[in-house]
Design an enzyme around this catalytic site. Structure first.
Site, PDB file in Angstrom:
ATOM      1  N   ASP A   1      40.704  43.382  31.907  1.00  0.00           N
ATOM      2  CA  ASP A   1      39.913  44.222  31.606  1.00  0.00           C
ATOM      3  C   ASP A   1      38.598  42.416  31.588  1.00  0.00           C
ATOM      4  OD1 ASP A   1      40.885  46.932  30.525  1.00  0.00           O
ATOM      5  OD2 ASP A   1      41.473  45.923  28.394  1.00  0.00           O
TER       6      ASP A   1
ATOM      7  N   HIS B   1      38.146  43.369  26.984  1.00  0.00           N
ATOM      8  CA  HIS B   1      38.254  44.402  26.709  1.00  0.00           C
ATOM      9  C   HIS B   1      37.082  44.649  26.038  1.00  0.00           C
ATOM     10  CE1 HIS B   1      38.337  48.764  25.213  1.00  0.00           C
ATOM     11  NE2 HIS B   1      39.579  49.160  26.237  1.00  0.00           N
TER      12      HIS B   1
ATOM     13  N   HIS C   1      50.000  47.361  30.087  1.00  0.00           N
ATOM     14  CA  HIS C   1      48.467  47.255  29.442  1.00  0.00           C
ATOM     15  C   HIS C   1      47.659  46.353  28.443  1.00  0.00           C
ATOM     16  CE1 HIS C   1      45.143  49.442  26.351  1.00  0.00           C
ATOM     17  NE2 HIS C   1      45.478  49.876  27.826  1.00  0.00           N
TER      18      HIS C   1
ATOM     19  N   GLU D   1      47.715  44.432  34.247  1.00  0.00           N
ATOM     20  CA  GLU D   1      45.913  44.850  34.333  1.00  0.00           C
ATOM     21  C   GLU D   1      45.547  43.471  33.483  1.00  0.00           C
ATOM     22  OE1 GLU D   1      45.076  47.394  30.288  1.00  0.00           O
ATOM     23  OE2 GLU D   1      43.700  48.318  31.873  1.00  0.00           O
TER      24      GLU D   1
ATOM     25  N   GLU E   1      39.618  46.111  35.881  1.00  0.00           N
ATOM     26  CA  GLU E   1      39.254  46.858  35.186  1.00  0.00           C
ATOM     27  C   GLU E   1      38.199  46.062  35.740  1.00  0.00           C
ATOM     28  OE1 GLU E   1      39.741  49.871  32.126  1.00  0.00           O
ATOM     29  OE2 GLU E   1      37.549  50.245  32.459  1.00  0.00           O
TER      30      GLU E   1
HETATM   31 CA    CA Z   1      41.889  48.530  30.803  1.00  0.00          CA
END
Ligand code: CA
Length: 344
Positions: A63, A76, A34, A61, A167
């Site tokens: 963002d 993020h 994460h 991950e 994401e």
């Molecule tokens: Ca995320």
């Protein structure tokens, strides 16, 4: 060795029966770092990604938000002040709400900022006390393209493969700002070799309208994950309804998996074992993988669970397919040490 010989077919039969009993989507559970190994280094820095790769994460991950000049960067928040020295470097460029939005700065301007561990808004306190806090190290924000190249390099140099898990942040907000973040992200992904069904990527978003657009209008083959928000409803998206049977039916039409909050899987409270909501099983019945968020060592006490108890509940009882984790080594260690798969 007659004894061993006679045992072999039985063992093989038992193994095949076990395999047959697993739901169709239950591959080996995956460790999703994460924001990188964000429990140990400032989130989303390349340093945090390198550490996560080395600690055995299956997926890293990203963002993603856009800069003023439309470049996808790995960040993020829509804003910069909780992670960088933007308030010092660019005083007077905050919006009326007191925030410095990444979309108001060019990539070149953002590259001048120094990133640090996340701090509470307007304060000097670390969001997670005890995490990495070395003033003067000078971490930098990078682009999505740079991170994908970085991970490809690590995959080559170590011989150990990690997938990517980007994401798309706030697509409707970006659209209102005059920018199509989805097209920009898909273009960068395709250039890095992520465009086909079999590519090792999950593309995630909270906005179901955008995921439907990606699947049906833009006709992307990528594996899509519908994130499910913590609150009941946000900006017209009814997240609570998404967890019902009817809601999951709708999600299964365009997505390959869901990313619920851990508390959507069970009631988590000190002094009582987790009480399942059945969400994992209902999602599996629709062919959806389940990758809940977020494991943080710092939050275990609030749930009254040890890391081992949480992992046992999540993977051995609920049979989730992965976990977003700030400490990927903790999840990796549990999965590597767990007993062979038991019957469901
Ligand atoms: Ca995320």
């Amino acid at each position: 060795m007659p004894h061993e010989a006679s045992c072999l077919p039985t063992t093989a039969l038992a193994a095949s029966l076990l395999l047959a009993a697993w739901p169709a989507v239950a591959d080996e559970p995956v460790v999703i770092a994460h924001r990188g190994a964000s429990g140990y280094l400032p989130e989303h820095t390349l340093e945090a990604k390198a550490l996560a790769h080395g600690l055995g994460a299956d997926y890293l991950e990203q963002d993603v938000v856009l800069t003023r000049d439309g470049v996808p960067i790995v960040l993020h928040d829509l804003w910069l002040e909780e992670l960088t020295d933007v308030a010092t470097v660019y005083p007077g460029r905050a919006r009326a709400d007191g925030r410095w939005y990444a979309i108001d700065f060019t990539l070149e301007e953002i590259r001048r900022l120094r990133q640090h561990e996340r701090r509470a808004p307007g304060g000097a306190a670390l969001r997670w006390p005890g995490r990495f806090d070395a003033a003067g190290v000078g971490f930098r924000i990078h682009t999505l393209a740079e991170e994908l190249a970085f991970i490809a390099g690590l995959n080559r140099s170590t011989g150990r493969h990690a997938g990517v898990y980007p994401e798309i942040k706030e697509p409707a907000w970006h659209h209102a700002e005059g920018k199509d973040i989805t097209l920009a992200v898909l273009e960068v992904l395709a250039a890095a070799g992520y465009s086909r069904r079999g590519d090792d990527i999950y593309l995630q978003c909270f906005d179901p309208r955008e995921l439907e657009r990606i699947r049906f209008e833009l006709k992307s083959e990528l594996r899509l994950v519908q994130l499910i928000g913590d609150a009941g409803e946000v900006e017209g998206v009814a997240f609570a309804a998404m967890r019902t049977d009817e809601g999951l039916d709708r999600v299964a039409a365009y997505a390959d998996g869901i990313g619920p909050h851990l508390s959507h899987l069970a009631t988590l409270a000190p002094g009582a074992p987790p009480q399942s909501t059945g969400l994992v099983e209902r999602a599996h019945r629709r062919g959806l993988r389940v990758h809940p968020y977020t494991f943080r060592v710092e939050q275990l006490a609030g749930w009254g669970l040890t890391a081992g108890q949480l992992n046992h509940w999540l993977f051995a009882v609920e049979r989730a397919d992965g976990l977003f984790t700030d400490q990927p080594d903790v999840t990796r260690a549990w999965l590597d040490r767990r007993p062979a798969a038991a019957p469901p």
